[in-house]
Design a protein around this motif. Structure first.
Motif, PDB file in Angstrom:
ATOM      1  N   LEU A 104       0.712  -1.232   0.083  1.00 18.10           N
ATOM      2  CA  LEU A 104       0.102   0.002  -0.269  1.00 18.10           C
ATOM      3  C   LEU A 104       0.837   1.470  -0.123  1.00 18.10           C
ATOM      4  O   LEU A 104       0.421   2.261  -0.198  1.00 18.10           O
ATOM      5  N   HIS A 105       2.234   1.208   0.524  1.00 22.03           N
ATOM      6  CA  HIS A 105       2.945   2.402   0.601  1.00 22.03           C
ATOM      7  C   HIS A 105       3.152   3.057  -0.860  1.00 22.03           C
ATOM      8  O   HIS A 105       3.310   2.411  -1.776  1.00 22.03           O
ATOM      9  N   GLY A 106       2.774   4.581  -0.703  1.00 22.24           N
ATOM     10  CA  GLY A 106       2.888   5.273  -1.675  1.00 22.24           C
ATOM     11  C   GLY A 106       1.633   5.257  -2.785  1.00 22.24           C
ATOM     12  O   GLY A 106       1.974   5.811  -3.707  1.00 22.24           O
ATOM     13  N   THR A 107       0.743   4.399  -2.487  1.00 18.34           N
ATOM     14  CA  THR A 107      -0.369   4.255  -3.712  1.00 18.34           C
ATOM     15  C   THR A 107      -1.505   5.647  -3.304  1.00 18.34           C
ATOM     16  O   THR A 107      -1.400   5.834  -1.992  1.00 18.34           O
ATOM     17  N   THR A 108      -2.168   5.765  -4.058  1.00 11.61           N
ATOM     18  CA  THR A 108      -3.139   6.762  -4.163  1.00 11.61           C
ATOM     19  C   THR A 108      -4.622   6.244  -4.538  1.00 11.61           C
ATOM     20  O   THR A 108      -4.490   5.400  -5.366  1.00 11.61           O
ATOM     21  N   TYR A 151     -18.651  14.328  -1.643  1.00 17.81           N
ATOM     22  CA  TYR A 151     -17.373  14.775  -1.672  1.00 17.81           C
ATOM     23  C   TYR A 151     -16.351  13.651  -2.655  1.00 17.81           C
ATOM     24  O   TYR A 151     -16.453  12.602  -2.558  1.00 17.81           O
ATOM     25  N   PHE A 152     -15.847  14.514  -3.497  1.00 17.51           N
ATOM     26  CA  PHE A 152     -14.857  13.761  -4.332  1.00 17.51           C
ATOM     27  C   PHE A 152     -13.640  13.560  -2.832  1.00 17.51           C
ATOM     28  O   PHE A 152     -13.265  14.508  -2.435  1.00 17.51           O
ATOM     29  N   THR A 153     -13.081  12.189  -3.153  1.00 18.16           N
ATOM     30  CA  THR A 153     -12.039  11.804  -1.999  1.00 18.16           C
ATOM     31  C   THR A 153     -10.701  11.331  -2.339  1.00 18.16           C
ATOM     32  O   THR A 153     -10.857  10.403  -3.529  1.00 18.16           O
ATOM     33  N   GLU A 154      -9.762  11.483  -1.886  1.00 20.77           N
ATOM     34  CA  GLU A 154      -8.599  11.207  -2.237  1.00 20.77           C
ATOM     35  C   GLU A 154      -7.595  10.588  -1.084  1.00 20.77           C
ATOM     36  O   GLU A 154      -7.650  11.323   0.051  1.00 20.77           O
ATOM     37  N   LEU A 155      -7.135   9.374  -1.130  1.00 22.64           N
ATOM     38  CA  LEU A 155      -6.502   8.894   0.050  1.00 22.64           C
ATOM     39  C   LEU A 155      -5.077   8.384  -0.355  1.00 22.64           C
ATOM     40  O   LEU A 155      -5.038   7.745  -1.245  1.00 22.64           O
ATOM     41  N   ARG A 156      -4.097   9.000   0.220  1.00 23.92           N
ATOM     42  CA  ARG A 156      -2.612   8.665  -0.014  1.00 23.92           C
ATOM     43  C   ARG A 156      -2.051   8.010   1.082  1.00 23.92           C
ATOM     44  O   ARG A 156      -2.145   8.470   2.441  1.00 23.92           O
ATOM     45  N   PHE A 157      -1.644   6.780   0.795  1.00 22.20           N
ATOM     46  CA  PHE A 157      -0.785   6.134   2.067  1.00 22.20           C
ATOM     47  C   PHE A 157       0.607   6.488   1.817  1.00 22.20           C
ATOM     48  O   PHE A 157       1.343   6.093   0.928  1.00 22.20           O
ATOM     49  N   ILE A 158       0.919   7.082   3.018  1.00 20.72           N
ATOM     50  CA  ILE A 158       2.373   8.010   2.846  1.00 20.72           C
ATOM     51  C   ILE A 158       3.446   6.885   3.593  1.00 20.72           C
ATOM     52  O   ILE A 158       4.462   6.835   3.069  1.00 20.72           O
ATOM     53  N   SER A 159       2.978   6.366   4.535  1.00 17.91           N
ATOM     54  CA  SER A 159       3.846   5.389   5.254  1.00 17.91           C
ATOM     55  C   SER A 159       3.008   4.232   5.806  1.00 17.91           C
ATOM     56  O   SER A 159       1.957   4.387   6.440  1.00 17.91           O
ATOM     57  N   LEU A 169     -13.511   3.693  -2.662  1.00 20.61           N
ATOM     58  CA  LEU A 169     -12.474   4.082  -3.405  1.00 20.61           C
ATOM     59  C   LEU A 169     -11.806   2.994  -4.095  1.00 20.61           C
ATOM     60  O   LEU A 169     -11.858   1.905  -3.875  1.00 20.61           O
ATOM     61  N   THR A 170     -11.082   3.438  -5.275  1.00 18.94           N
ATOM     62  CA  THR A 170     -10.280   2.533  -6.069  1.00 18.94           C
ATOM     63  C   THR A 170      -8.990   3.000  -6.312  1.00 18.94           C
ATOM     64  O   THR A 170      -8.943   4.367  -6.064  1.00 18.94           O
ATOM     65  N   ILE A 171      -8.058   2.208  -6.663  1.00 22.14           N
ATOM     66  CA  ILE A 171      -6.621   2.730  -6.675  1.00 22.14           C
ATOM     67  C   ILE A 171      -6.646   3.418  -8.021  1.00 22.14           C
ATOM     68  O   ILE A 171      -7.208   2.985  -9.009  1.00 22.14           O
ATOM     69  N   SER A 172      -5.765   4.407  -7.922  1.00 19.95           N
ATOM     70  CA  SER A 172      -5.454   5.154  -9.140  1.00 19.95           C
ATOM     71  C   SER A 172      -3.948   5.270  -9.495  1.00 19.95           C
ATOM     72  O   SER A 172      -3.165   4.904  -8.557  1.00 19.95           O
ATOM     73  N   GLU A 173      -3.441   6.077 -10.372  1.00 20.03           N
ATOM     74  CA  GLU A 173      -2.230   6.244 -10.750  1.00 20.03           C
ATOM     75  C   GLU A 173      -1.523   7.127  -9.637  1.00 20.03           C
ATOM     76  O   GLU A 173      -2.043   7.903  -8.957  1.00 20.03           O
ATOM     77  N   GLU A 174      -0.199   6.641  -9.225  1.00 18.60           N
ATOM     78  CA  GLU A 174       0.396   7.609  -8.342  1.00 18.60           C
ATOM     79  C   GLU A 174       0.723   9.221  -8.905  1.00 18.60           C
ATOM     80  O   GLU A 174       1.011   9.164  -9.886  1.00 18.60           O
ATOM     81  N   ILE A 175       0.476   9.791  -7.767  1.00 21.01           N
ATOM     82  CA  ILE A 175       0.431  11.386  -8.152  1.00 21.01           C
ATOM     83  C   ILE A 175       1.702  12.072  -7.375  1.00 21.01           C
ATOM     84  O   ILE A 175       1.685  11.773  -6.267  1.00 21.01           O
ATOM     85  N   ASP A 176       2.540  12.706  -8.144  1.00 18.15           N
ATOM     86  CA  ASP A 176       3.947  13.232  -7.711  1.00 18.15           C
ATOM     87  C   ASP A 176       3.621  14.380  -7.227  1.00 18.15           C
ATOM     88  O   ASP A 176       4.520  15.060  -6.254  1.00 18.15           O
TER      89      ASP A 176
END
Length: 300
Positions: free
Chosen positions: A121-125, A137-145, A286-293
């Motif tokens: 999951l690390h680094g995924t959006t 609400y449009f929602t975005e969840l980023r797993f940082i660590s 939520l579904t996984i999307s491309e990583e956003i830099d």
């Protein structure tokens, strides 16, 4: 050093596949360091207390030499247009004289390993919707660590108005993650925590001692995996609400299964008790999307 490790690993894989022509890509982005292991040995005779019985004598554990063990190293192999993904555990020996690492072993990793599943999951959006009684609400969840069952992440909620949303929240969240296995237990499909599964396996292995063939009970097959995730808002980075306020103590209870995150958000009880129900629930999908830099553009 990364290039050296990659080259040695690829060469090792070519040997493992009997020299067949392979195109290998190595991904270290979700790799993690495994804890040291020690070898239990017989009691040290120099420190042995002769007054102790054999059962009372504790074995001595001797740490392995300077070895770095890395899990979650992913390789993508292409052979005759067929693409296969593997996960590996690397054992790297350290040479203190030359300050270099060398590959000692490259072993395939069990894809049901809970730490591997969590580290992926690390680094995924993940993107999707958060529905409440009054708003969408449009929602975005980023797993940082993600490390040892704990998660640090960032979540964004925003309404759909253009050019600026009337309501939005960008917040840091932290929490934990639990891996569960689905198994067949006495003809019924059930979900069990990894610790419970290991207890079941240990009990079966104990009962199988001294047995052979059909007399041995089978180990339950892991049919599916899923992750239970709990996150709590810790700090607001950017927030605005058109009609009310964002709750600073809201908690997210999420289920990751088959590449989809579902669950709810709400306020937990003020104290720990037998009742652990959220109030003011909203529904999240939520579904996984491309990583956003880059950071998302939000109003000041």
């Amino acid at each position: 050093m990364r290039d050296n490790i990659t080259l040695v690993l690829v060469m090792s894989l070519m040997v493992l596949f009997h020299g067949q022509a392979l195109a290998a890509e190595v991904d270290f982005s979700k790799a993690y360091i495994l804890p040291k292991i020690a070898i239990p040995t017989e009691t040290d005779p120099l420190t042995e207390d002769e007054s102790l019985t054999e059962d009372e004598k504790a074995p001595v554990e001797i740490p392995l030499p300077s070895v770095l063990r890395i899990g979650g190293v992913e390789t993508t192999e292409t052979h005759n247009d067929e693409v296969t993904v593997f996960n590996w555990i690397l054992s790297l020996g350290f040479n203190p004289d030359k300050a270099t690492f060398h590959l000692q072993e490259a072993n395939l990793q069990n894809h049901f390993d809970p730490q591997l599943l969590q580290q992926q999951l690390h680094g995924t959006t993940w993107t999707g919707e958060y529905k409440t009684a009054k708003s969408l609400y449009f929602t975005e969840l980023r797993f940082i660590s993600v490390q040892n069952g704990f998660i640090g992440a960032e979540i964004i909620h925003r309404t759909a108005e253009e050019p600026e949303p009337s309501s939005f929240l960008q917040a840091k969240v932290t929490g934990d993650i639990t891996t569960q296995y689905q198994i067949d237990e006495n003809g019924e499909l059930v979900w069990v925590d990894v610790e419970r599964y290991e207890e079941i396996v240990a009990k079966i292995n104990e009962s199988n001692e001294g047995k052979e063939g059909d007399d041995m009970a089978p180990i339950p097959t892991i049919l599916e995996t899923r992750q239970l995730i709990r996150l709590k808002r810790m700090r607001s980075i950017n927030a605005r609400h058109a009609s009310s306020r964002w709750g600073s103590h809201s908690e997210y209870r999420l289920l990751l299964e088959k590449n989809k995150i579902t669950g709810g958000a709400g306020t937990p009880p003020e104290s720990y008790s037998s009742s652990d129900v959220l109030t003011g629930n909203g529904v999240i999908e939520l579904t996984i999307s491309e990583e956003i830099d880059t950071e998302p553009a939000l109003p000041e």
